[in-house]
Design a protein around this motif. Structure first.
Motif, short mmCIF file in Angstrom:
data_model
loop_
_atom_site.label_atom_id
_atom_site.label_comp_id
_atom_site.label_asym_id
_atom_site.label_seq_id
_atom_site.Cartn_x
_atom_site.Cartn_y
_atom_site.Cartn_z
N LEU A 85 35.95 53.20 32.11
CA LEU A 85 36.23 53.08 33.53
C LEU A 85 35.34 52.05 34.22
O LEU A 85 35.30 52.00 35.45
CB LEU A 85 36.04 54.44 34.21
N VAL A 86 34.64 51.24 33.44
CA VAL A 86 33.82 50.19 34.04
C VAL A 86 34.75 49.16 34.64
O VAL A 86 35.62 48.61 33.96
CB VAL A 86 32.91 49.53 32.99
N GLY A 87 34.61 48.89 35.93
CA GLY A 87 35.52 47.95 36.58
C GLY A 87 35.01 47.50 37.93
O GLY A 87 33.81 47.51 38.19
N GLY A 88 35.94 47.15 38.79
CA GLY A 88 35.60 46.66 40.12
C GLY A 88 36.56 45.57 40.54
O GLY A 88 37.41 45.13 39.75
N ASP A 102 31.95 35.58 41.18
CA ASP A 102 32.88 36.71 41.14
C ASP A 102 33.37 36.97 39.72
O ASP A 102 33.48 38.13 39.29
CB ASP A 102 34.08 36.45 42.06
N TYR A 103 33.66 35.90 39.01
CA TYR A 103 34.15 36.06 37.64
C TYR A 103 33.12 36.75 36.77
O TYR A 103 33.45 37.65 35.99
CB TYR A 103 34.53 34.71 37.03
N ARG A 104 31.86 36.34 36.87
CA ARG A 104 30.82 36.93 36.04
C ARG A 104 30.65 38.41 36.34
O ARG A 104 30.38 39.22 35.44
CB ARG A 104 29.50 36.18 36.23
N ALA A 139 48.53 43.74 37.84
CA ALA A 139 48.32 42.31 38.09
C ALA A 139 48.39 41.50 36.81
O ALA A 139 48.64 40.29 36.85
CB ALA A 139 46.96 42.08 38.76
N VAL A 140 48.18 42.14 35.66
CA VAL A 140 48.28 41.42 34.38
C VAL A 140 49.69 40.88 34.19
O VAL A 140 49.90 39.77 33.68
CB VAL A 140 47.89 42.34 33.21
N ALA A 141 50.70 41.68 34.60
CA ALA A 141 52.09 41.26 34.44
C ALA A 141 52.51 40.25 35.50
O ALA A 141 53.41 39.44 35.25
CB ALA A 141 53.00 42.48 34.51
N ARG A 142 51.86 40.27 36.66
CA ARG A 142 52.20 39.32 37.72
C ARG A 142 50.93 38.90 38.45
O ARG A 142 50.66 39.34 39.56
CB ARG A 142 53.20 39.93 38.70
N GLY A 146 45.02 34.63 44.32
CA GLY A 146 43.83 35.23 44.91
C GLY A 146 43.16 36.27 44.04
O GLY A 146 42.05 36.72 44.36
N GLY A 147 43.83 36.66 42.96
CA GLY A 147 43.23 37.64 42.05
C GLY A 147 43.18 37.12 40.63
O GLY A 147 43.20 37.90 39.68
N ALA A 148 43.10 35.81 40.48
CA ALA A 148 43.15 35.20 39.14
C ALA A 148 42.00 35.66 38.25
O ALA A 148 42.19 35.97 37.07
CB ALA A 148 43.16 33.68 39.26
N ASN A 149 40.79 35.70 38.81
CA ASN A 149 39.65 36.17 38.03
C ASN A 149 39.88 37.59 37.54
O ASN A 149 39.67 37.92 36.37
CB ASN A 149 38.38 36.14 38.88
N TYR A 150 40.30 38.44 38.46
CA TYR A 150 40.51 39.85 38.16
C TYR A 150 41.59 40.03 37.10
O TYR A 150 41.41 40.75 36.10
CB TYR A 150 40.91 40.57 39.45
N ALA A 151 42.72 39.36 37.27
CA ALA A 151 43.83 39.49 36.33
C ALA A 151 43.44 38.96 34.95
O ALA A 151 43.83 39.52 33.92
CB ALA A 151 45.06 38.75 36.85
N ALA A 152 42.66 37.87 34.93
CA ALA A 152 42.24 37.29 33.65
C ALA A 152 41.35 38.26 32.87
O ALA A 152 41.50 38.41 31.65
CB ALA A 152 41.51 35.97 33.88
#
Length: 223
Positions: A85-88, A102-104, A139-142, A146-152
């Motif tokens: 459950l590590v996330g953010g 943000d990416y790091r 977000a992985v599917a779409r 603005g959420g590219a870092n997160y989705a990646a």
């Protein structure tokens, strides 16, 4: 259904989702070890869910995770389940706003996943019913700009989890044994309000045969 002979490690347990997971596991009679970096938050979790043991650990530190595994094995035994459950969330500002900082910060969740799955892989394979689950995002599917870092990062986490699933299947096949361990990806649009739903879905993984759920993606809530 899990029982008190089984042991589950909840990685990143100081969030609301971690509390929901601890409650769901405790309610099912499962022994749980809640892991996080903040001793005060872990203390509050232990008060809220009596019987859940806590461990302070920086899961982005490989050596610290190895020490954690040694402590858990000595005190509790080998784990049968791992709930990551590590996330953010960090995002916004379009593609230009996707900063390295943000990416790091987001990448730490993937680093933690790599460490805990590698360290506890033997435990899950040896279990009579090993289960690994991560929480990913629709977000992985779409993915959006603005959420590219997160989705990646979520996409990388999904790929890693599917590789773990392949490892489970290959080990069982090579040994000529039935598959007993399974790795599952839960996708949600947003966790807010779904913490109990996700926790219950994790607990129910033990109701299914490993071969039927290994390397699957489950979108929650389900229709």
């Amino acid at each position: 259904m899990p029982d008190n002979r089984r042991l589950v490690l909840v990685a990143g347990a100081t969030s609301t989702s971690g509390l929901a997971a601890a409650r769901a596991l405790s309610g099912a009679g499962v022994r749980a070890v809640a892991v996080g970096r903040d001793p005060e938050k872990l203390g509050r979790l232990a008060e809220a869910v009596p019987g859940v043991r806590t461990e302070v650990c920086d899961l982005t530190d490989a050596a610290a995770v190895q020490s954690l595994a040694e402590r858990v094995r000595e005190t509790d035994g080998r784990i049968d389940g791992l709930f990551h459950l590590v996330g953010g969330w960090r995002g916004g500002g379009g593609l230009a706003g996707q900063s390295d900082e943000d990416y790091r910060i987001l990448e730490a969740s993937f680093t933690a996943l790599r460490h805990v799955t590698r360290t506890f892989d033997d435990d899950l394979r040896a279990s009579e019913a090993g289960r690994l689950a991560i929480v990913s995002s629709t977000a992985v599917a779409r993915p959006l700009a603005g959420g590219a870092n997160y989705a990646a990062v979520k996409a990388a986490s999904e790929a890693w989890t599917r590789a773990v699933a392949h490892g489970f299947a290959k080990a069982a096949r090579d040994a000529g044994e039935p598959l007993r361990a399974a790795a599952v990806i839960f996708r949600v649009k947003a966790l807010d309000g779904l913490e109990d739903t996700v926790a219950d879905a994790f607990v129910k993984l033990w109701d299914a045969d490993a071969a039927s759920i290994n390397d699957t993606v489950v979108t929650l809530p389900q229709d």
